[in-house]
Design an enzyme around this catalytic site. Structure first.
Site, PDB file in Angstrom:
ATOM      1  N   HIS A 292       0.900  -0.693  -0.219  1.00 24.31           N
ATOM      2  CA  HIS A 292      -0.331  -0.218   0.065  1.00 24.31           C
ATOM      3  C   HIS A 292       1.074   1.461   0.119  1.00 24.31           C
ATOM      4  CE1 HIS A 292      -3.915  -1.632   0.849  1.00 24.31           C
ATOM      5  NE2 HIS A 292      -3.315  -2.532   1.669  1.00 24.31           N
TER       6      HIS A 292
ATOM      7  N   CYS B  95      -0.251   1.808  -5.252  1.00 22.53           N
ATOM      8  CA  CYS B  95      -1.143   3.104  -6.061  1.00 22.53           C
ATOM      9  C   CYS B  95       0.066   4.693  -6.185  1.00 22.53           C
ATOM     10  CB  CYS B  95      -2.091   3.872  -4.959  1.00 22.53           C
ATOM     11  SG  CYS B  95      -3.614   2.618  -4.513  1.00 22.53           S
TER      12      CYS B  95
END
Lengths: 531, 364
Positions: free
Chosen positions: B103, B145
């Protein structure tokens, strides 16, 4: 009712606290939370890096020994010739060096004394011809001269040429400007990076799992131990041996390779079939050795096609002659593949089988260590090893150390938040002092020591490399271990906030107390008047 | 975790040994009580391949996977007793492939839900590696991301970087496993692996440009990024196997297509003969010379009149005269002689690039 004394003391306490807060607390907090950065001799290291060999002027003593005729001033004449050759070399020298010629009897020492045992000596022998000879087992240079060469005053030139182009060929070739841009360590793609400690791992790999033993202890004692001692001034070799049994080495894949390749299928496929990394990985357990070299003798699970061994070396073992193919794996070691599989009955690999392998491997160790690139000088290994010591001291160790120090300085300048522990600064100072000591050894090799001066220089330069590496890789030089300067306030706000509020709030209240107190007294006087 | 293990298996298939792979895993999936297939990790809902099945050597797992350890790994700042197998022992000839996933956001990637590494941290670590010559080239690949922000701060040379998504853009998973109830692999990694599956052996000619071209928006569903300004070579010239594979050079002994007697590039008989004497000399020096080959004892390089006569009159005199008259001493005669007796040329030059792969996967 307001007590003047209480009021004064309360105010005094508040002011004291504020003063402590401002003049002791804040500086102390700032000091304790600032990353410690020890001072490094930045400018000196930078200037050293810009001209790494600025203070090196290597001097190599050479002694002239003559018997038939006496040449009292020959050393001066040869000195002039060598100096002339050295000073007029095209492009100049990357490292200043010179030969220091002396006659043998100059020190009132007989040539037979131990003093000249490890020295460079030029033996002058009157003969019918002019020539030069360099024994492979010593450091002497034998120059043959005739009377004609004396009359024509050619002898000094012959000696100078012999020394420059033969005895010190390695220095002559490598210390010139521009030469260092090539491979100093020889063919560095094959050779490992120089390390004073190298581990040798000798393995037998059998593909079928049949029992096998080998007379490796005898072979090592008889052949390899002398070799280790011989090369010990340059590198300390440690050895381990093992036999590894495999169910299947997958060498049968080589059968399938035949016909699929235009040439040498064994080479094309070998790196994929033999898992060299498995042996290399094992060597990770040798924590103290930076470098590991391997010798792997492989016996396939089934006999391999003879065509694969058309260029292999025949080996005799127990009345049976068969072929082995050997391969040099750059920076890894040597791989020996046998044509035949081992029989099911227990086999002992004899000395006769292992001896040529050890001979060959010893030669390859020279190549893998970077020594045998200087093949023109390998006719004289003693000279080569001595020259290798000097070259390694300068290029591999001194230069590398200065590079490391420069990297350290650059890194600390570019990362201002990185800590520089005091230990690092101490290491740097120690390294610089040690470097000067080594340069002293190179520049003045006439100091009387029991040990060869080049050995001392090499040993100390190895220490120098370790100190520099230790300084650079200090475990406390981790930027992430410390709070970044710009985040300091944010990180400490939960602590500083309440303290500041209490201190400044108290001060403001104390200052307000005076007026409040005055007001109360006036009110009480008015009340009295009304009554 | 499947992302990392898939990449790990691929580089191993292409020849990079475990000894040259540093694998950092949160490693909390295989034995998680919610895993319906205990001890197994899959990257596809068909469950054809158990990534955690065999031969997975995890170097750093669980709470060892921290930002500090990652930076220490790159910069090699450890205690002295830190095992070699858990250190990045690279040098100036090493090509390093670094793959990270987890993440992340703008300029950061989370580690273990507890801390995060910033793009500048990695950039500074790379710079320290550059200063100490700990790499030849780095290929940095990240799947998270806003991944492209993670390489935006790099400033050291010879780094090629590739990310899965732009600033303020998410990276997406490829598909979910209904049985497991989670997405098993991300799109960027999935299609990278799909491309790498086309490389059947280590002699493949596919290049990095082919890989980057393969990762289109249609496949990845985000804008992949590539940073080449720090990299010297053109990506169309960079073979995939320069970073994903290991080609170990092997030099044969005594074999030559022309039938010459070559010993590892030494094609001069005299040199071969001379080299044999090194061990003999060592044995002699130790005082145990009984077994020394007799023929080698005579090996003394003697250059006498017959050999040098033809050079002597031409070159010695001219060199000597020149030295006397101009103060110059052109050394030519020994040199000329040496060049005629030593044809030592390394015909096979091989450039070893140690490939190190760091695969890290902070806890998702």
């Amino acid at each position: 009712m307001c007590n003047r004394y209480q009021k004064l003391s309360r105010r005094l306490v508040c002011i004291t606290l504020i003063l402590l807060y401002c003049f002791i607390g804040i500086p102390l907090w700032y000091k304790l939370t600032t990353v410690y950065r020890a001072q490094l001799p930045t400018q000196y290291i930078k200037s050293l890096h810009e001209n790494k060999h600025q203070d090196i002027h290597m001097v190599i003593p050479v002694y002239l020994n003559f018997s038939t005729y006496k040449f009292p001033d020959l050393d001066k004449a040869v000195q002039a010739q060598t100096d002339s050759v050295i000073s007029n070399i095209e492009n100049g020298w990357d490292v200043n060096w010179s030969l220091q010629l002396q006659n043998v009897n100059q020190n009132n020492l007989n040539y037979t004394t131990d003093f000249y045992k490890d020295k460079y000596v030029v033996q002058l022998i009157l003969d019918d011809f002019v020539g030069c000879s360099v024994p492979y087992d010593g450091k002497d240079t034998i120059v043959f001269y005739n009377e004609e060469s004396i009359l024509s005053n050619d002898l000094p030139f012959f000696i100078a040429q012999s020394l420059m182009e033969h005895t010190f060929k390695l220095e002559y070739n490598l210390l010139r400007k521009g030469a260092q841009n090539g491979n100093k360590n020889g063919d560095s793609n094959i050779a490992i990076e120089y390390s004073p400690q190298v581990h040798i791992s000798l393995s037998v790999l059998t593909g079928k799992g049949y029992p096998v033993s080998w007379e490796i202890e005898d072979i090592l004692n008889e052949y390899f131990t002398p070799f280790r001692k011989f090369i010990s001034p340059v590198v300390n070799l440690t050895v381990d041996t093992e036999i590894i049994y495999y169910n299947d080495l997958n060498l049968n894949k080589l059968h399938n390779s035949i016909g699929n390749f235009t040439h040498d299928p064994i080479i094309e496929d070998l790196s994929a079939i033999i898992d060299l990394s498995e042996l290399t990985g094992k060597n990770n357990y040798y924590a103290n050795e930076k470098s590991v070299l391997n010798l792997a003798i492989v016996f396939p699970e089934h006999d391999l096609p003879h065509s694969l061994f058309k260029n292999g070396s025949p080996v005799t073992h127990e009345n049976d002659t068969f072929a082995v193919s050997s391969f040099l794996v750059p920076q890894w070691g040597s791989l020996i593949i046998n044509e035949h599989a081992l029989p099911s009955n227990p086999v002992k690999l004899s000395k006769a089988y292992l001896k040529p392998i050890i001979y060959k491997f010893s030669n390859e160790i020279f190549q893998l260590l970077g020594l045998s690139d200087f093949k023109e000088s390998l006719s004289t290994p003693m000279l080569t090893i001595d020259s290798f010591k000097r070259i390694t001291t300068i290029y591999s160790n001194l230069d590398k150390s200065v590079d490391t120090l420069r990297s350290l300085v650059d890194m600390t300048e570019e990362l201002p938040q990185m800590a520089i522990p005091k230990q690092v600064a101490d290491d740097v100072m120690e390294a610089l002092d040690l470097r000067l000591e080594i340069v002293g050894f190179l520049n003045n090799p006439n100091d009387e020591t029991d040990e060869l001066i080049w050995d001392i220089a090499l040993r100390k330069s190895n220490e120098l490399v370790d100190i520099c590496e230790h300084a650079f890789f200090h475990k406390d030089m981790m930027q992430q271990n410390f709070v970044p300067q710009e985040h300091k306030i944010a990180v400490y706000l939960p602590l500083l906030g309440p303290i500041s509020v209490v201190c400044f709030g108290g001060l403001i209240k104390s200052l307000k107390e005076k007026s409040l107190c005055d007001g109360n007294e006036a009110d009480s006087e008015e009340t009295k008047k009304e009554k | 975790m499947a992302n990392v293990l898939s990449m790990y298996r691929t580089v191993k298939r292409l020849g990079i040994p475990d000894s040259q792979i540093i694998l950092m895993l949160s490693d909390d999936v295989s034995c998680n009580s919610r895993n319906l297939f205990p001890g197994a990790v899959f990257n596809n809902k068909d469950h054809m391949l158990d990534l955690y099945g065999e031969s997975v050597e995890v170097d750093y797992r669980g709470y060892e996977v921290t930002v500090e350890n990652f930076i220490r790994l790159l910069t090699d700042r450890w205690d002295e007793d830190h095992p070699k197998s858990k250190r990045l022992l690279t040098n100036e000839n090493s090509n390093i492939f670094i793959y990270m996933t987890g993440h992340g956001g703008a300029d950061f990637l989370k580690f273990q839900d507890a801390e995060e590494i910033a793009s500048l941290d990695i950039a500074n670590a790379f710079h320290q590696m550059y200063e100490k010559k700990r790499y030849n080239e780095i290929f940095f690949m990240i799947d998270t991301c806003q991944a492209n922000t993670m390489y935006s701060k790099f400033y050291s040379p010879n780094i090629l970087a590739c990310g899965s998504s732009e600033f303020e853009e998410s990276s997406y998973s490829h598909h979910s496993d209904v049985e497991l109830g989670v997405a098993v692999i991300d799109r960027f990694t999935y299609y990278s692996l799909e491309f790498l599956e086309n490389i059947k052996d280590k002699t493949s000619n596919l290049t990095m440009k082919d890989l980057f071209d393969y990762l289109t928006f249609d496949k990845v569903h985000s804008h992949t990024g590539v940073r080449t300004d720090l990299f010297k070579r053109n990506v169309s010239d960079v073979l995939i196997t320069d970073f994903f594979g290991n080609v170990q050079e092997i030099i044969p002994d005594l074999s030559d297509s022309d039938g010459n007697n070559i010993k590892h590039g030494i094609n001069d008989e005299e040199d071969y003969y001379i080299e044999k004497t090194v061990l003999d000399l060592a044995i002699e020096a130790s005082g145990n010379s009984s077994d020394v080959l007799e023929e080698n004892k005579t090996n003394t390089l003697v250059l006498k009149e017959n050999d040098i006569n033809k050079y002597l009159h031409n070159t010695i005199k001219s060199g000597h005269d020149a030295a006397n008259s101009k103060g110059e001493g052109p050394i030519t005669w020994w040199k000329t002689l040496a060049s005629t007796t030593n044809g030592v040329i390394f015909t096979t030059l091989c450039f070893i690039l140690y490939k190190f792969v760091i695969v890290t996967e902070p806890k998702n």
